[in-house]
Scaffold this motif. Structure first.
Motif, PDB file in Angstrom:
ATOM      1  N   MET A 244       0.847  -1.176   0.000  1.00 54.48           N
ATOM      2  CA  MET A 244       0.000   0.000   0.000  1.00 54.48           C
ATOM      3  C   MET A 244       0.890   1.236   0.000  1.00 54.48           C
ATOM      4  N   GLU A 245       0.516   2.225  -0.783  1.00 53.63           N
ATOM      5  CA  GLU A 245       1.292   3.465  -0.899  1.00 53.63           C
ATOM      6  C   GLU A 245       1.288   4.237   0.426  1.00 53.63           C
ATOM      7  N   LEU A 246       2.484   4.618   0.860  1.00 50.24           N
ATOM      8  CA  LEU A 246       2.610   5.378   2.099  1.00 50.24           C
ATOM      9  C   LEU A 246       2.254   6.839   1.852  1.00 50.24           C
ATOM     10  N   LEU A 247       1.656   7.442   2.851  1.00 46.00           N
ATOM     11  CA  LEU A 247       1.324   8.857   2.780  1.00 46.00           C
ATOM     12  C   LEU A 247       2.548   9.678   3.154  1.00 46.00           C
ATOM     13  N   GLU A 248       2.790  10.725   2.414  1.00 47.62           N
ATOM     14  CA  GLU A 248       3.857  11.656   2.750  1.00 47.62           C
ATOM     15  C   GLU A 248       3.226  12.987   3.089  1.00 47.62           C
ATOM     16  N   TRP A 249       3.808  13.654   4.082  1.00 49.37           N
ATOM     17  CA  TRP A 249       3.316  14.962   4.488  1.00 49.37           C
ATOM     18  C   TRP A 249       3.532  15.940   3.347  1.00 49.37           C
ATOM     19  N   LYS A 250       2.489  16.679   3.029  1.00 50.94           N
ATOM     20  CA  LYS A 250       2.566  17.697   1.982  1.00 50.94           C
ATOM     21  C   LYS A 250       2.378  19.069   2.612  1.00 50.94           C
ATOM     22  N   LYS A 251       2.967  20.049   2.012  1.00 50.39           N
ATOM     23  CA  LYS A 251       2.840  21.427   2.494  1.00 50.39           C
ATOM     24  C   LYS A 251       1.366  21.831   2.586  1.00 50.39           C
ATOM     25  N   SER A 252       0.534  21.304   1.706  1.00 48.39           N
ATOM     26  CA  SER A 252      -0.892  21.666   1.705  1.00 48.39           C
ATOM     27  C   SER A 252      -1.619  21.169   2.953  1.00 48.39           C
ATOM     28  N   TYR A 253      -0.992  20.285   3.732  1.00 46.76           N
ATOM     29  CA  TYR A 253      -1.598  19.802   4.964  1.00 46.76           C
ATOM     30  C   TYR A 253      -1.298  20.727   6.147  1.00 46.76           C
ATOM     31  N   ASP A 254      -0.301  21.598   5.995  1.00 43.95           N
ATOM     32  CA  ASP A 254       0.072  22.503   7.083  1.00 43.95           C
ATOM     33  C   ASP A 254      -1.077  23.426   7.446  1.00 43.95           C
ATOM     34  N   THR A 255      -1.302  23.556   8.752  1.00 40.08           N
ATOM     35  CA  THR A 255      -2.298  24.515   9.234  1.00 40.08           C
ATOM     36  C   THR A 255      -1.630  25.825   9.627  1.00 40.08           C
ATOM     37  N   GLY A 256      -0.331  25.770   9.882  1.00 44.54           N
ATOM     38  CA  GLY A 256       0.378  26.947  10.371  1.00 44.54           C
ATOM     39  C   GLY A 256       0.458  26.973  11.894  1.00 44.54           C
TER      40      GLY A 256
ATOM     41  N   GLY B  27      -1.210   0.910   6.917  1.00 40.24           N
ATOM     42  CA  GLY B  27      -1.053   0.563   5.504  1.00 40.24           C
ATOM     43  C   GLY B  27      -0.056  -0.559   5.295  1.00 40.24           C
ATOM     44  N   LYS B  28       1.035  -0.534   6.042  1.00 37.44           N
ATOM     45  CA  LYS B  28       2.050  -1.591   5.939  1.00 37.44           C
ATOM     46  C   LYS B  28       1.476  -2.932   6.383  1.00 37.44           C
ATOM     47  N   GLU B  29       0.614  -2.909   7.388  1.00 36.28           N
ATOM     48  CA  GLU B  29       0.029  -4.141   7.915  1.00 36.28           C
ATOM     49  C   GLU B  29      -1.096  -4.684   7.039  1.00 36.28           C
ATOM     50  N   THR B  30      -1.648  -3.856   6.196  1.00 36.13           N
ATOM     51  CA  THR B  30      -2.772  -4.279   5.363  1.00 36.13           C
ATOM     52  C   THR B  30      -2.420  -5.509   4.536  1.00 36.13           C
ATOM     53  N   ALA B  31      -1.223  -5.529   3.987  1.00 37.41           N
ATOM     54  CA  ALA B  31      -0.802  -6.660   3.149  1.00 37.41           C
ATOM     55  C   ALA B  31      -0.679  -7.947   3.960  1.00 37.41           C
ATOM     56  N   SER B  32      -0.292  -7.850   5.227  1.00 42.78           N
ATOM     57  CA  SER B  32      -0.085  -9.056   6.034  1.00 42.78           C
ATOM     58  C   SER B  32      -1.392  -9.681   6.502  1.00 42.78           C
ATOM     59  N   ARG B  33      -2.444  -8.886   6.557  1.00 43.23           N
ATOM     60  CA  ARG B  33      -3.757  -9.349   7.013  1.00 43.23           C
ATOM     61  C   ARG B  33      -3.709  -9.973   8.411  1.00 43.23           C
ATOM     62  N   ASP B  34      -2.845  -9.421   9.248  1.00 39.83           N
ATOM     63  CA  ASP B  34      -2.693  -9.882  10.632  1.00 39.83           C
ATOM     64  C   ASP B  34      -3.638  -9.053  11.506  1.00 39.83           C
ATOM     65  N   ASN B  35      -4.806  -9.632  11.832  1.00 40.32           N
ATOM     66  CA  ASN B  35      -5.806  -8.895  12.608  1.00 40.32           C
ATOM     67  C   ASN B  35      -5.296  -8.475  13.980  1.00 40.32           C
ATOM     68  N   ARG B  36      -4.415  -9.276  14.565  1.00 40.02           N
ATOM     69  CA  ARG B  36      -3.875  -8.929  15.879  1.00 40.02           C
ATOM     70  C   ARG B  36      -3.029  -7.658  15.787  1.00 40.02           C
ATOM     71  N   LYS B  37      -2.177  -7.590  14.784  1.00 45.66           N
ATOM     72  CA  LYS B  37      -1.333  -6.402  14.602  1.00 45.66           C
ATOM     73  C   LYS B  37      -2.198  -5.201  14.213  1.00 45.66           C
ATOM     74  N   THR B  38      -3.183  -5.421  13.366  1.00 51.56           N
ATOM     75  CA  THR B  38      -4.105  -4.344  12.991  1.00 51.56           C
ATOM     76  C   THR B  38      -4.796  -3.794  14.231  1.00 51.56           C
ATOM     77  N   ALA B  39      -5.213  -4.681  15.128  1.00 56.39           N
ATOM     78  CA  ALA B  39      -5.887  -4.260  16.358  1.00 56.39           C
ATOM     79  C   ALA B  39      -4.960  -3.411  17.223  1.00 56.39           C
ATOM     80  N   GLU B  40      -3.688  -3.796  17.311  1.00 49.81           N
ATOM     81  CA  GLU B  40      -2.715  -3.027  18.093  1.00 49.81           C
ATOM     82  C   GLU B  40      -2.540  -1.621  17.521  1.00 49.81           C
ATOM     83  N   ILE B  41      -2.373  -1.552  16.219  1.00 50.15           N
ATOM     84  CA  ILE B  41      -2.190  -0.251  15.571  1.00 50.15           C
ATOM     85  C   ILE B  41      -3.445   0.592  15.724  1.00 50.15           C
ATOM     86  N   LEU B  42      -4.587  -0.023  15.529  1.00 50.14           N
ATOM     87  CA  LEU B  42      -5.856   0.696  15.640  1.00 50.14           C
ATOM     88  C   LEU B  42      -6.061   1.225  17.053  1.00 50.14           C
TER      89      LEU B  42
END
Length: 158
Positions: free
Chosen positions: A1-13, A32-47
């Protein structure tokens, strides 16, 4: 899954808010990294980590808006409450054994970016005016206002 990168347009100031948003983006990238593994336990930890951090972020943001007298803080809080309800529903699905990683990641990715660029940027003028975060503010006002922000940051994030 494509990682999100911070963009200047996200800055609030507002540096502290932007730092918190960057942390939320990092949680999404972990998810996103865990999505490919489909490890519900790891997903639960991150969530769970994402949920806890989000609740603290929302409380901080709401306190900031209230302190600044932002007139639309009520509707903004409602948006936060709605997200928390949606995430709770995802947690329940995950606990029931459903594979939710892809749907969750897609939903949160869209929600976070839209929320930052639309809802959060809407309060920036009020908050900036209240705290006089602009460069022309006298040094003592900046120290006082940044002191409030620093105290609130410690209160919500330790």
């Amino acid at each position: 899954m494509e990682l999100l990168e911070w963009k200047k347009s996200y800055d609030t100031g507002i540096e502290e808010i932007d730092n918190q948003h960057r942390q939320l983006l990092e949680f999404l990238n972990e998810l996103g990294k865990e999505t490919a593994s489909r490890d519900n336990r790891k997903t639960a930890e991150i969530l769970e980590g994402l949920s806890e951090y989000t609740v603290s972020h929302f409380a901080f943001e709401e306190a900031l808006m209230e302190e600044a007298g932002y007139p639309y803080s009520g509707p903004h809080k409602h948006v936060h409450k709605t997200l928390i309800q949606r995430v709770t529903a995802f947690k329940e699905k995950l606990a029931a054994g459903e594979a939710i990683s892809e749907e969750l990641h897609s939903f949160l990715r869209r929600w976070l970016i839209n929320h930052i660029q639309r809802d959060d940027k809407a309060y920036v003028a009020s908050v900036s005016a209240h705290f006089k975060l602009e460069d022309e503010a006298p040094a003592e006002e900046k120290e006082e206002n940044h002191g409030w922000i620093a105290r609130m940051t410690r209160k919500f994030f330790g």
